[in-house]
Design an enzyme around this catalytic site. Structure first.
Site, short mmCIF file in Angstrom:
data_model
loop_
_atom_site.label_atom_id
_atom_site.label_comp_id
_atom_site.label_asym_id
_atom_site.label_seq_id
_atom_site.Cartn_x
_atom_site.Cartn_y
_atom_site.Cartn_z
N HIS A 64 0.86 -1.18 0.00
CA HIS A 64 0.00 0.00 0.00
C HIS A 64 0.90 1.23 0.00
CE1 HIS A 64 -3.98 -1.71 1.07
NE2 HIS A 64 -3.26 -2.65 1.65
N TYR A 128 -4.85 2.85 8.28
CA TYR A 128 -5.05 1.49 7.75
C TYR A 128 -3.73 0.92 7.23
CZ TYR A 128 -6.50 -2.23 4.59
OH TYR A 128 -6.61 -3.42 3.96
#
Length: 132
Positions: A64, A128
């Site tokens: 990510h 996250y």
């Protein structure tokens, strides 16, 4: 999270993106030395291109990346250049660890996810990513 706007000669902007790249066949190879190298490489890659890297982290089979970019950047070209460069470096440095997974010159899946983030969602996305 700093949400100040950027300016250039003709625009004022704040463009934030969440990029997710998945390893080819979702093989769980982003661990140990490979993970450490890829995180370091990614930070340097974005720094060299004057892009603000807000957050980066991996799970065993994907990475990510939360970043800011100017409006002039062609996202598809940038993503494909990053995928090519990082794949080349990882395969060059860790070919012995990857030989059980990749017998052809692959590392990333052809597909990827990229989404825009807003001033309000950036903090949620960053949290996250940190907790991957």
């Amino acid at each position: 999270m700093d949400t100040s706007y950027y300016t250039n000669k003709h625009s004022c902007y704040l463009l934030q993106y969440h990029l997710v790249l998945v390893t080819k066949y979702r093989h769980p190879v982003l661990t140990g030395e490979i993970k450490d190298f890829l995180l370091s490489y990614t930070k340097q890659y974005f720094l060299n291109r004057n892009l603000n890297l807000l957050e980066v982290n991996t799970d065993d089979d994907h990475i990510h990346i939360l970043f800011e970019a100017p409006p002039q950047i062609r996202l598809s070209d940038f993503v494909n250049a990053y995928k090519s460069a990082s794949s080349r470096m990882v395969r060059k440095l860790f070919s012995d660890q990857l030989q059980d997974y990749y017998w052809k010159p692959y590392f990333w899946s052809l597909s990827y996810f990229i989404g825009s983030a807003s001033e309000k969602s950036t903090a949620v996305i960053a949290e996250y990513i940190k907790n991957q």
